[in-house]
Design a protein around this motif. Structure first.
Motif, PDB file in Angstrom:
ATOM      1  N   ASP A   1       1.333  -0.904   0.154  1.00  0.00           N
ATOM      2  CA  ASP A   1      -0.020  -0.127  -0.289  1.00  0.00           C
ATOM      3  C   ASP A   1       0.967   1.267   0.060  1.00  0.00           C
ATOM      4  OD1 ASP A   1      -2.299  -1.628  -0.126  1.00  0.00           O
ATOM      5  OD2 ASP A   1      -2.066  -1.431   2.175  1.00  0.00           O
ATOM      6  N   ALA A   2       0.219   2.180  -0.453  1.00  0.00           N
ATOM      7  CA  ALA A   2       1.161   3.905  -0.161  1.00  0.00           C
ATOM      8  C   ALA A   2       0.090   4.325  -0.501  1.00  0.00           C
ATOM      9  CB  ALA A   2       2.303   3.529  -1.924  1.00  0.00           C
ATOM     10  N   LEU A   3       0.508   6.296  -0.337  1.00  0.00           N
ATOM     11  CA  LEU A   3      -0.158   7.097  -0.579  1.00  0.00           C
ATOM     12  C   LEU A   3       0.784   7.773  -0.276  1.00  0.00           C
ATOM     13  CD1 LEU A   3      -0.106   8.535   3.172  1.00  0.00           C
ATOM     14  CD2 LEU A   3      -1.084   6.420   3.567  1.00  0.00           C
ATOM     15  N   TYR A   4       0.640   9.500  -0.031  1.00  0.00           N
ATOM     16  CA  TYR A   4       1.093  10.750  -0.259  1.00  0.00           C
ATOM     17  C   TYR A   4       1.267  11.377   0.562  1.00  0.00           C
ATOM     18  CZ  TYR A   4       3.665  15.190  -2.452  1.00  0.00           C
ATOM     19  OH  TYR A   4       4.048  15.895  -3.163  1.00  0.00           O
ATOM     20  N   CYS A   5       2.004  12.452   0.846  1.00  0.00           N
ATOM     21  CA  CYS A   5       1.558  13.028   1.994  1.00  0.00           C
ATOM     22  C   CYS A   5       2.267  15.112   1.157  1.00  0.00           C
ATOM     23  CB  CYS A   5       1.918  13.187   3.184  1.00  0.00           C
ATOM     24  SG  CYS A   5       0.886  11.811   4.161  1.00  0.00           S
ATOM     25  N   ASP A   6       1.796  15.682   1.205  1.00  0.00           N
ATOM     26  CA  ASP A   6       2.484  16.923   1.030  1.00  0.00           C
ATOM     27  C   ASP A   6       3.794  17.307   2.157  1.00  0.00           C
ATOM     28  OD1 ASP A   6       2.002  17.584  -1.852  1.00  0.00           O
ATOM     29  OD2 ASP A   6      -0.221  19.306  -0.637  1.00  0.00           O
ATOM     30  N   THR A   7       3.240  16.977   3.165  1.00  0.00           N
ATOM     31  CA  THR A   7       4.511  17.435   4.295  1.00  0.00           C
ATOM     32  C   THR A   7       4.576  16.817   5.103  1.00  0.00           C
ATOM     33  OG1 THR A   7       3.379  18.666   5.575  1.00  0.00           O
ATOM     34  CG2 THR A   7       3.817  19.757   3.884  1.00  0.00           C
ATOM     35  N   ALA A   8       5.707  16.696   5.826  1.00  0.00           N
ATOM     36  CA  ALA A   8       5.775  16.097   6.966  1.00  0.00           C
ATOM     37  C   ALA A   8       4.764  15.724   8.157  1.00  0.00           C
ATOM     38  CB  ALA A   8       7.617  16.258   6.999  1.00  0.00           C
ATOM     39  N   ALA A   9       4.036  16.844   8.361  1.00  0.00           N
ATOM     40  CA  ALA A   9       3.237  16.902   9.175  1.00  0.00           C
ATOM     41  C   ALA A   9       1.823  16.692   8.918  1.00  0.00           C
ATOM     42  CB  ALA A   9       2.678  18.612   9.262  1.00  0.00           C
ATOM     43  N   GLU A  10       1.997  16.279   7.704  1.00  0.00           N
ATOM     44  CA  GLU A  10       0.894  15.319   6.975  1.00  0.00           C
ATOM     45  C   GLU A  10       1.227  14.244   7.038  1.00  0.00           C
ATOM     46  OE1 GLU A  10      -0.488  16.606   2.826  1.00  0.00           O
ATOM     47  OE2 GLU A  10      -0.865  18.833   3.586  1.00  0.00           O
ATOM     48  N   ALA A  11       2.374  14.004   6.842  1.00  0.00           N
ATOM     49  CA  ALA A  11       2.648  12.724   7.195  1.00  0.00           C
ATOM     50  C   ALA A  11       2.775  11.573   7.958  1.00  0.00           C
ATOM     51  CB  ALA A  11       4.148  11.961   6.420  1.00  0.00           C
ATOM     52  N   LYS A  12       3.370  12.665   9.217  1.00  0.00           N
ATOM     53  CA  LYS A  12       2.263  12.335  10.256  1.00  0.00           C
ATOM     54  C   LYS A  12       1.735  11.702  11.029  1.00  0.00           C
ATOM     55  CE  LYS A  12       2.377  15.362  13.913  1.00  0.00           C
ATOM     56  NZ  LYS A  12       2.583  16.514  14.651  1.00  0.00           N
ATOM     57  N   ASP A  13       0.542  12.616  10.324  1.00  0.00           N
ATOM     58  CA  ASP A  13      -0.466  12.490  10.759  1.00  0.00           C
ATOM     59  C   ASP A  13      -1.595  11.242  10.216  1.00  0.00           C
ATOM     60  OD1 ASP A  13      -1.131  14.855  12.294  1.00  0.00           O
ATOM     61  OD2 ASP A  13      -2.325  15.992  10.478  1.00  0.00           O
ATOM     62  N   ALA A  14      -0.685  11.442   9.153  1.00  0.00           N
ATOM     63  CA  ALA A  14      -1.631  10.031   8.543  1.00  0.00           C
ATOM     64  C   ALA A  14      -0.816   8.704   9.215  1.00  0.00           C
ATOM     65  CB  ALA A  14      -0.449   9.887   7.260  1.00  0.00           C
ATOM     66  N   VAL A  15      -0.140   8.555   9.689  1.00  0.00           N
ATOM     67  CA  VAL A  15       0.869   6.853   9.321  1.00  0.00           C
ATOM     68  C   VAL A  15       0.030   7.117  11.094  1.00  0.00           C
ATOM     69  CG1 VAL A  15       2.727   6.659  11.661  1.00  0.00           C
ATOM     70  CG2 VAL A  15       3.156   7.507   8.843  1.00  0.00           C
ATOM     71  N   LEU A  16      -0.417   8.413  12.333  1.00  0.00           N
ATOM     72  CA  LEU A  16      -0.934   8.141  13.088  1.00  0.00           C
ATOM     73  C   LEU A  16      -2.195   7.758  13.178  1.00  0.00           C
ATOM     74  CD1 LEU A  16      -0.322  11.698  15.308  1.00  0.00           C
ATOM     75  CD2 LEU A  16       1.029   9.237  16.171  1.00  0.00           C
ATOM     76  N   GLU A  17      -2.948   7.990  12.176  1.00  0.00           N
ATOM     77  CA  GLU A  17      -3.795   7.546  11.627  1.00  0.00           C
ATOM     78  C   GLU A  17      -4.075   6.254  11.183  1.00  0.00           C
ATOM     79  OE1 GLU A  17      -6.009   9.697   8.866  1.00  0.00           O
ATOM     80  OE2 GLU A  17      -6.082  11.891   9.991  1.00  0.00           O
ATOM     81  N   LEU A  18      -2.599   4.898  10.984  1.00  0.00           N
ATOM     82  CA  LEU A  18      -2.665   4.182  10.080  1.00  0.00           C
ATOM     83  C   LEU A  18      -2.661   3.050  11.734  1.00  0.00           C
ATOM     84  CD1 LEU A  18      -0.120   4.390   7.645  1.00  0.00           C
ATOM     85  CD2 LEU A  18      -2.374   3.787   7.953  1.00  0.00           C
ATOM     86  N   MET A  19      -2.108   3.416  12.922  1.00  0.00           N
ATOM     87  CA  MET A  19      -2.733   2.700  13.433  1.00  0.00           C
ATOM     88  C   MET A  19      -3.452   2.830  14.906  1.00  0.00           C
ATOM     89  SD  MET A  19       2.040   3.153  14.678  1.00  0.00           S
ATOM     90  CE  MET A  19       1.726   4.867  15.124  1.00  0.00           C
ATOM     91  N   PRO A  20      -3.781   2.275  15.250  1.00  0.00           N
ATOM     92  CA  PRO A  20      -5.128   2.369  16.418  1.00  0.00           C
ATOM     93  C   PRO A  20      -4.589   2.289  18.105  1.00  0.00           C
ATOM     94  CG  PRO A  20      -5.283   0.190  14.651  1.00  0.00           C
ATOM     95  CD  PRO A  20      -3.910   0.329  14.993  1.00  0.00           C
ATOM     96  N   SER A  21      -5.099   2.638  18.902  1.00  0.00           N
ATOM     97  CA  SER A  21      -4.861   3.687  19.880  1.00  0.00           C
ATOM     98  C   SER A  21      -4.981   2.230  20.123  1.00  0.00           C
ATOM     99  CB  SER A  21      -5.978   4.096  21.217  1.00  0.00           C
ATOM    100  OG  SER A  21      -5.444   4.173  21.529  1.00  0.00           O
ATOM    101  N   GLY A  22      -3.742   2.176  21.594  1.00  0.00           N
ATOM    102  CA  GLY A  22      -2.751   0.803  22.094  1.00  0.00           C
ATOM    103  C   GLY A  22      -2.489  -0.004  21.552  1.00  0.00           C
TER     104      GLY A  22
END
Length: 212
Positions: free
Chosen positions: A26-47
């Protein structure tokens, strides 16, 4: 980054996402590092249990700080106790839900190309953790595997050896010395040409330059 290059990266990312998908990645694109950080966190469920390999990219993107501040079960390899068998920590990382890393290079056809010393980063890319998230800037793309390996020797390994204070020829001269001494970090070459387990690996492409 100017608007023209940003548009180029966006267009290129659409092609790359398809190339990776053909390889079970799978792959996705983010314009900025800040957007990439948010995208990574969204991929990982809490806990979730989260661990990582050495990577300037995930550090520079603020991902490690965000993980430490979040609701995750952190497996930090630096927490190995004095005199503890290093295999104990490796076994804990092996069972993680998510492994975070970057890649030294990737090809325009969707192959991940990496070089490592002990292999304690790349072993988890190959097998173990349930999910692997690879954060990489678009400037690490190369034409093919040989040019990817060349990029790593010329642009990634020398600054990494300086950063880690490893006395290799490339750290002293800035150029690859094709060394075979005890200090070399160019021991393992891993080419990921396909993920046998679909969707296990997710590549987060970033428009901003990160790492080496």
């Amino acid at each position: 980054m100017d608007d023209h290059k940003r548009s180029y990266y966006r267009n290129l990312s659409q092609t790359l996402v398809k190339k990776f998908a053909r390889r079970g990645i799978d792959a996705l694109y983010c314009d900025t590092a800040a957007e990439a950080k948010d995208a990574v966190l969204e991929l990982m469920p809490s806990g979730s249990s989260v661990t990582w390999g050495g990577s300037m990219s995930i550090e520079q993107a603020g991902i490690l700080d965000a993980v430490r501040e979040g609701n995750y079960n952190i497996i930090d390899r630096s927490d190995k106790g004095p005199g503890e068998d290093p295999r104990i920590m490796l076994s804990k990382q092996m069972m993680a839900d998510y492994f975070l890393m970057s890649t030294n290079a990737f090809t325009r056809d969707g192959e991940l190309v990496n070089i490592d010393g002990m292999g304690t980063r790349l072993c988890f890319l190959v097998a173990g953790p349930a999910h692997v998230i690879v954060v990489t800037s678009m400037n690490k793309m190369t034409r093919d595997v040989p040019s990817a390996l060349q990029r790593i020797h010329d642009q990634a390994t020398p600054p990494n050896c300086v950063r880690l204070n490893i006395p290799t020829p490339c750290a002293a001269t800035g150029a690859c010395g094709d060394c075979h001494g005890a200090n070399t970090i160019c021991c393992q070459e891993v080419i990921t040409r396909h993920s046998r387990e679909p969707h296990r690996i997710t590549v987060v492409l970033v428009g901003e330059e990160l790492g080496y």
